[in-house]
Enzyme design. Sequence first.
Site, mmCIF file in Angstrom:
data_model
loop_
_atom_site.group_PDB
_atom_site.id
_atom_site.type_symbol
_atom_site.label_atom_id
_atom_site.label_comp_id
_atom_site.label_asym_id
_atom_site.label_seq_id
_atom_site.Cartn_x
_atom_site.Cartn_y
_atom_site.Cartn_z
ATOM 1 N N THR A 48 -90.137 -9.416 20.613
ATOM 2 C CA THR A 48 -91.194 -9.574 21.608
ATOM 3 C C THR A 48 -92.329 -8.621 21.263
ATOM 4 O O THR A 48 -92.281 -7.903 20.273
ATOM 5 C CB THR A 48 -90.665 -9.264 23.024
ATOM 6 O OG1 THR A 48 -90.503 -7.835 23.153
ATOM 7 C CG2 THR A 48 -89.333 -9.952 23.284
ATOM 8 N N CYS A 49 -93.344 -8.579 22.113
ATOM 9 C CA CYS A 49 -94.459 -7.681 21.854
ATOM 10 C C CYS A 49 -94.048 -6.222 21.982
ATOM 11 O O CYS A 49 -94.713 -5.336 21.431
ATOM 12 C CB CYS A 49 -95.615 -7.978 22.805
ATOM 13 S SG CYS A 49 -95.171 -7.915 24.563
ATOM 14 N N ASN A 50 -92.952 -5.957 22.685
ATOM 15 C CA ASN A 50 -92.537 -4.574 22.914
ATOM 16 C C ASN A 50 -91.307 -4.147 22.134
ATOM 17 O O ASN A 50 -90.974 -2.959 22.125
ATOM 18 C CB ASN A 50 -92.261 -4.345 24.406
ATOM 19 C CG ASN A 50 -93.541 -4.266 25.203
ATOM 20 O OD1 ASN A 50 -94.553 -3.793 24.703
ATOM 21 N ND2 ASN A 50 -93.512 -4.747 26.427
ATOM 22 N N GLU A 109 -89.571 -6.012 35.033
ATOM 23 C CA GLU A 109 -90.302 -7.266 34.763
ATOM 24 C C GLU A 109 -89.319 -8.366 34.375
ATOM 25 O O GLU A 109 -88.350 -8.137 33.644
ATOM 26 C CB GLU A 109 -91.370 -7.038 33.692
ATOM 27 C CG GLU A 109 -90.851 -6.555 32.333
ATOM 28 C CD GLU A 109 -90.595 -7.692 31.374
ATOM 29 O OE1 GLU A 109 -90.899 -8.843 31.712
ATOM 30 O OE2 GLU A 109 -90.059 -7.415 30.294
ATOM 31 N N GLN A 111 -89.814 -11.333 32.704
ATOM 32 C CA GLN A 111 -90.023 -12.179 31.532
ATOM 33 C C GLN A 111 -89.004 -11.919 30.426
ATOM 34 O O GLN A 111 -88.660 -12.819 29.663
ATOM 35 C CB GLN A 111 -91.437 -11.983 30.964
ATOM 36 C CG GLN A 111 -92.540 -12.609 31.788
ATOM 37 C CD GLN A 111 -92.872 -11.778 33.008
ATOM 38 O OE1 GLN A 111 -92.766 -10.558 32.961
ATOM 39 N NE2 GLN A 111 -93.265 -12.415 34.090
ATOM 40 N N GLY A 186 -98.491 -20.128 25.007
ATOM 41 C CA GLY A 186 -97.073 -19.809 25.158
ATOM 42 C C GLY A 186 -96.742 -19.299 26.544
ATOM 43 O O GLY A 186 -97.554 -19.347 27.475
ATOM 44 N N GLU A 187 -95.530 -18.755 26.683
ATOM 45 C CA GLU A 187 -95.044 -18.313 27.983
ATOM 46 C C GLU A 187 -95.903 -17.203 28.570
ATOM 47 O O GLU A 187 -96.227 -17.211 29.755
ATOM 48 C CB GLU A 187 -93.589 -17.828 27.846
ATOM 49 C CG GLU A 187 -92.985 -17.366 29.163
ATOM 50 C CD GLU A 187 -91.564 -16.850 28.994
ATOM 51 O OE1 GLU A 187 -90.938 -16.487 30.001
ATOM 52 O OE2 GLU A 187 -91.087 -16.801 27.844
ATOM 53 N N MET A 188 -96.290 -16.216 27.739
ATOM 54 C CA MET A 188 -97.082 -15.107 28.257
ATOM 55 C C MET A 188 -98.453 -15.563 28.726
ATOM 56 O O MET A 188 -98.950 -15.138 29.775
ATOM 57 C CB MET A 188 -97.212 -14.015 27.194
ATOM 58 C CG MET A 188 -97.969 -12.778 27.685
ATOM 59 S SD MET A 188 -97.211 -12.005 29.135
ATOM 60 C CE MET A 188 -95.791 -11.245 28.357
ATOM 61 N N ILE A 189 -99.083 -16.452 27.973
ATOM 62 C CA ILE A 189 -100.386 -16.984 28.392
ATOM 63 C C ILE A 189 -100.231 -17.791 29.679
ATOM 64 O O ILE A 189 -101.074 -17.716 30.577
ATOM 65 C CB ILE A 189 -101.003 -17.856 27.278
ATOM 66 C CG1 ILE A 189 -101.437 -16.982 26.098
ATOM 67 C CG2 ILE A 189 -102.168 -18.673 27.810
ATOM 68 C CD1 ILE A 189 -102.561 -16.014 26.421
#
Length: 417
Positions: A48-50, A109, A111, A186-189
Amino acid sequence: MHLFALGLNHHTAPLAIRERVAFGPERLLTALKDLTGRCAKEAAILSTCNRTEVYFSTQEPDAAADWLARYHSLSLSEVAPYLYTYPDRDAVRHVFRVASGLDSMVLGEPQILGQVKEAMRQAEEAGTLGTTLHKLFERTFSVAKEVRSTTAIGANVVSMAAASVHLAERIFERMSDQRVLFIGAGEMIELCAAHFAGTGPKQITIANRTPERATALAERFGADTLRLDLVGELMHKYDVVVSCTASRLPIVGLGMVERALKARRHRPMVMVDLAVPRDIEREVEGLDDIFLYTVDDLAQVVASGKESRQAAVLEAESIIEERVTGFFNWLEARNTVPTIRALREEADRLRQQELERAMRRLARGDSVDVVLESLSHGLTNKLLHGPSHYLNHAEGEERARAGELIGQIFKLGDRGD
């Protein structure tokens, strides 16, 4: 074979390192097969981004760290300072905490649970998810659901998407006057679009490499669509740009943003880059009138509801610790299956021997009562020969332990008078 969790995240590594070891969706299947072909029996990758984390079973945990570095054309020395490795119970505890939102940049969170589920789906598709990891993920989803439904860990959650809105609202007095461009679908957007739509902006536009996905998302929020190759030409029309794609290279360059600022007569623009690797060139943050935020910046806006979420952590940790024990009870029970199978096979072999002897005696005309009595004695003697022999030949403390264990196995102290 032991379980391990190996990786790095926002706690241990800066964005510049995280983006170098991220796995794009198009690389996951190949990477999983390569990992299991080299040093793991089972494997799943969460990227993921993190965080980038590998969950795997192996006898060679050190080889996995070397594999992760080499797969991304890095030396181990470049990434080793940022890596963590959790074995067995610690690995299970870590996975449970990650899926429950306890290890997220934004505490609680939701997600991340969907991202863990996607990691499991990808591993299933790659054929690298065995019995142990499959059970681990099943338990993980159950634990995450329990934590979220029985504690306040999800109360007042400031998600990445909500944090993006918060950052934009710091710059613009009214979001209702602003135009918002989303790059990606995508999901985050999708989550960001939902949050921004709630502020009632003047316009929402979706730009994506696949027009069909952009159209489907735009219809949900009454948004417009834009061809990805027209973003640079029309960027000046937007006050907020939120980007999150799987591109391996930046898609919004310095020159593109400079031209947009000139056309906007230097009216401020908020840019939120949620992608890892970056979608927006880092040099953009040096421009006047540009407020560029990355995933690392979002941690600074996590304040609302912090006390209630922190108070729930202790309760959540208690649930997780209990469920870790439950998982290892299952794992240990599973490890005894070969022994149980062998024990039953041996008992059945002895039964067959005594049964065949009894059938021969009956065929000779021996008394049924005598044959049955002999059958029962013979079977009892053979089944008890092993424990009796071990107990007779044990000495000292070993004999005492053997006597106690045999007593427990056969429940010798449970008979009432």
